[in-house]
Design an enzyme around this catalytic site. Structure first.
Site, mmCIF file in Angstrom:
data_model
loop_
_atom_site.group_PDB
_atom_site.id
_atom_site.type_symbol
_atom_site.label_atom_id
_atom_site.label_comp_id
_atom_site.label_asym_id
_atom_site.label_seq_id
_atom_site.Cartn_x
_atom_site.Cartn_y
_atom_site.Cartn_z
ATOM 1 N N THR A 22 53.984 23.915 40.549
ATOM 2 C CA THR A 22 55.418 23.630 40.474
ATOM 3 C C THR A 22 55.743 22.569 41.515
ATOM 4 O O THR A 22 55.139 22.529 42.590
ATOM 5 C CB THR A 22 56.287 24.896 40.646
ATOM 6 O OG1 THR A 22 57.622 24.600 40.239
ATOM 7 C CG2 THR A 22 56.281 25.444 42.050
ATOM 8 N N CYS A 28 64.286 26.678 46.981
ATOM 9 C CA CYS A 28 63.614 27.600 46.052
ATOM 10 C C CYS A 28 62.299 28.065 46.674
ATOM 11 O O CYS A 28 61.742 27.427 47.561
ATOM 12 C CB CYS A 28 63.311 26.900 44.724
ATOM 13 S SG CYS A 28 64.760 26.420 43.772
ATOM 14 N N HIS A 45 58.995 30.112 40.019
ATOM 15 C CA HIS A 45 59.795 29.178 40.817
ATOM 16 C C HIS A 45 61.184 29.805 40.941
ATOM 17 O O HIS A 45 62.038 29.621 40.085
ATOM 18 C CB HIS A 45 59.858 27.822 40.106
ATOM 19 C CG HIS A 45 60.495 26.736 40.912
ATOM 20 N ND1 HIS A 45 59.894 25.513 41.099
ATOM 21 C CD2 HIS A 45 61.687 26.667 41.556
ATOM 22 C CE1 HIS A 45 60.703 24.745 41.823
ATOM 23 N NE2 HIS A 45 61.798 25.420 42.110
#
Length: 161
Positions: A22, A28, A45
Site C-alpha cells: 500500500t 492512516c 489500509h
C-alpha cells in the site's frame, strides 16, 4: 509473482510468491498479518479508528480499525491461515500537519495506532514489529516468502521489520 495493491480504506490478502503493498500511509495505518507456515499475508489500509465515525449508509469495513482487522483475519482463514500462527506488523499513523487540536484530542494518526493495537489484542494477534508515528508518509510492502515488511519513506533509509 504478482504485486497486490491495497488502496486507501481497503484490504486484501496474498499467498506466496506474491507480495502485497500500500502507498501513501500518512495518518492512516497499514496493518499486516502473516502466517509463516502457510505463507499467507494480509494487509489493511486503516483510515479511521472506529466504525462509530461512519456516516455512510453502507459500511466500508476496510476503512475502520475495529472492522478491518477482524475482516482481514476472516479472509486469511478462508485461505487456510491458522489464527494462532498469525503475527502482525504495522506502519504509519503519522501526524502529517503540525497543528494543535483545541479540544486536546490526540491526532488522528495516534488514534489510529491505538485503535489498531486494541483490535489486535481483541483478536489475540501479537504485534511483533511497528514503524509508527513521526511526521512523514510511508509506503509498505510485505513479502510472503519471508514475512518481511519493507517500509519506505522519502529521505529516509528503507527499513525491514
Amino acid at each position: 509473482m504478482a504485486v497486490i495493491k491495497v488502496g486507501i480504506a481497503d484490504l486484501n490478502v496474498a499467498v506466496k510468491p506474491d507480495t502485497i503493498t500500500t502507498l501513501g500511509l500518512g495518518s492512516c495505518v497499514g496493518v499486516t498479518f502473516y502466517d509463516s507456515s502457510k505463507k499467507i499475508a494480509g494487509l489493511a489500509h486503516v483510515m479511521l479508528p472506529s466504525t462509530e465515525l461512519s456516516k455512510a449508509a453502507v459500511l466500508n469495513k476496510a476503512k475502520f480499525a475495529d472492522s478491518a482487522l477482524p475482516e482481514l483475519l476472516r479472509r486469511m482463514v478462508e485461505l487456510g491461515a491458522i489464527p494462532r500462527r498469525i503475527q502482525a506488523k504495522m506502519a504509519g499513523g503519522a501526524q502529517m500537519f503540525n497543528f494543535k487540536d483545541p479540544s486536546g484530542q490526540k491526532s488522528i494518526g495516534d488514534r489510529n495506532i491505538e485503535a489498531c493495537k486494541v483490535a489486535l489484542r481483541k483478536l489475540g494477534i501479537p504485534l511483533v514489529a511497528e514503524d509508527v508515528g513521526g511526521n512523514y508518509g510511508r509506503t509498505i510492502e510485505l513479502f510472503t516468502e519471508t514475512g518481511i515488511l519493507e517500509v519506505r519513506a522519502i529521505s529516509k533509509e528503507i527499513k525491514h521489520i
